[in-house]
Design an enzyme around this catalytic site. Structure first.
Site, PDB file in Angstrom:
ATOM      1  N   ASP A   1       0.855  -1.189   0.000  1.00 23.18           N
ATOM      2  CA  ASP A   1       0.000   0.000   0.000  1.00 23.18           C
ATOM      3  C   ASP A   1       0.895   1.244   0.000  1.00 23.18           C
ATOM      4  OD1 ASP A   1      -2.065   1.769   0.214  1.00 23.18           O
ATOM      5  OD2 ASP A   1      -2.621   1.229   2.269  1.00 23.18           O
TER       6      ASP A   1
ATOM      7  N   ASP B   1      -2.931   2.316  -6.049  1.00 22.73           N
ATOM      8  CA  ASP B   1      -1.817   2.330  -5.085  1.00 22.73           C
ATOM      9  C   ASP B   1      -1.803   1.156  -4.127  1.00 22.73           C
ATOM     10  OD1 ASP B   1      -3.992   3.201  -3.463  1.00 22.73           O
ATOM     11  OD2 ASP B   1      -2.542   4.083  -2.091  1.00 22.73           O
ATOM     12  N   GLU B   2      -2.579   0.127  -4.416  1.00 24.46           N
ATOM     13  CA  GLU B   2      -2.657  -1.013  -3.501  1.00 24.46           C
ATOM     14  C   GLU B   2      -2.733  -2.306  -4.282  1.00 24.46           C
ATOM     15  OE1 GLU B   2      -5.673  -1.568  -0.226  1.00 24.46           O
ATOM     16  OE2 GLU B   2      -5.953   0.539  -0.693  1.00 24.46           O
TER      17      GLU B   2
HETATM   18 MG   LIG Z   1      -2.437   3.920   0.068  1.00 26.65          MG
END
Ligand SMILES: [Mg+2]
Length: 355
Positions: free
Chosen positions: A12, A106-107
């Protein structure tokens, strides 16, 4: 069947959009930075850690944010830029594993169970990935390392920002025993309060509840909570490609008990096998789906190291899955069988090319 523990990493990026803004505009360092359209009705896309000190959070209305922190700097989102960085980061993931499931820009979840490179532990792989990301993008990421997706996601939050946390198989139950129920993904403020009123403040306490109690209070989600409270989550890490599934299902003429449902498996396995043969496909993940008499859908999956070939292999894989469903008193009204994680062309056996 006793399957070895999986090694799942949840990566993350830390305050991704805001961190990109801070990286690109060093003069903003140390200032509260908010990524949002600066318009009356817009909401925050991301807040820097500095901005979070003022209580600013993503999804907060910009008008509220301006009241809490009038001096915050507003930066317009630049999704083309985020997508390009995300693609780069995925390139880094692929150096370590082909099993990548993106959750957002973003993960992502990574399954590194099959990794056979020089790094001894999954924690070392996570550290290497984070180092690559930092060196090549100038951004930091946090990581959670655990035997399943549920735990890996909780773990990635544990040492944020720029940190990582391991939940080893032997630590799962002690870790969950103390974990506040609000940390379970999907448990929001309202559900958390309801659980607390029922006396379940920690996941350990939740694990004391009977399955029927959880279903009574939380509907079909109760089944999942029952598993999660025990640290169990069999969902595979699936790329977009792998999420494609070939399946078949039958609605039963009348509701049937779990025990009686088993006799439908051979027909389902034969049908799916015939489908796969026609499409020249084979997959290594099998999913059994049951719909309860009161219309709740439950699924159980198992991923194998090699594609399941033919009817009898499917049947053999499906039978143990059936035992992982609750024996609901009201019975089931539908059963479905699906196969996913299709082998890529290069992995297809030679006979596929025989006319
Ligand atoms: Mg994040």
């Amino acid at each position: 069947m006793n399957t070895p523990h999986r090694k799942i990493i949840h990566i993350d990026m830390d305050a991704f959009y805001a961190s990109v803004a801070l990286r690109d505009r060093p003069e903003l360092q140390g200032k509260p930075v908010v990524v949002a359209w600066d318009a009356p009705r817009s909401v925050i896309c991301a807040a820097s850690y500095e901005a979070r000190r003022y209580g600013l959070r993503s999804a907060m209305a910009v008008t509220t944010a301006k009241r809490l922190c009038p001096q915050a700097v507003y930066v317009a989102p630049d999704f083309d830029r985020y997508r390009a960085i995300s693609a780069h980061i995925h390139g880094i993931f692929r150096r370590y594993t082909p099993h990548i499931e993106p959750l957002s820009l973003d993960e992502a979840y990574l399954d590194v169970s099959g990794y056979d490179g020089p790094l001894p532990y999954a924690r070392d792989i996570a550290r290497a990935i984070r180092a690559d990301i930092a060196a090549e993008t100038g951004l930091t990421a946090s990581a959670g390392i655990a035997p399943n997706k549920f735990l890996a996601k909780i773990a990635s939050d544990w040492r944020k920002p720029n940190g990582q946390f391991v939940i080893a198989p032997s630590q799962v139950l002690p870790f969950l025993a103390q974990l506040p129920v609000g940390k379970i993904p999907g448990v929001g403020k309202v559900t958390e309060r309801k659980m607390q009123q029922l006396g379940w403040h920690t996941v350990g306490q939740l694990a004391q509840a009977e399955r029927a109690q959880l279903v009574l209070h939380f509907g079909r989600w109760g089944h999942r909570l029952y598993d999660l409270a025990r640290g169990q989550d069999s969902r595979p890490v699936q790329s977009r490609h792998e999420r494609q599934q070939l399946s078949t299902e039958i609605t039963l003429p009348e509701d049937e008990s779990l025990h009686r449902i088993e006799r439908h498996l051979p027909a389902l396995a034969a049908d799916v096998a015939a489908h796969l043969r026609r499409k020249q496909l084979s997959g290594s993940c099998i999913t059994l789906k049951l719909k309860s008499a009161d219309f709740h859908t439950l699924t159980r999956s198992q991923t194998f190291s090699a594609p399941l070939e033919g009817e009898s292999a499917l049947l053999q894989a499906a039978r143990p899955l059936l035992q992982r469903f609750p024996d609901l008193p009201q019975g089931y009204r539908l059963i479905g069988l699906g196969v996913s994680h299709f082998a890529t062309a290069a992995q297809l056996p030679l006979w596929e090319s025989v006319p």
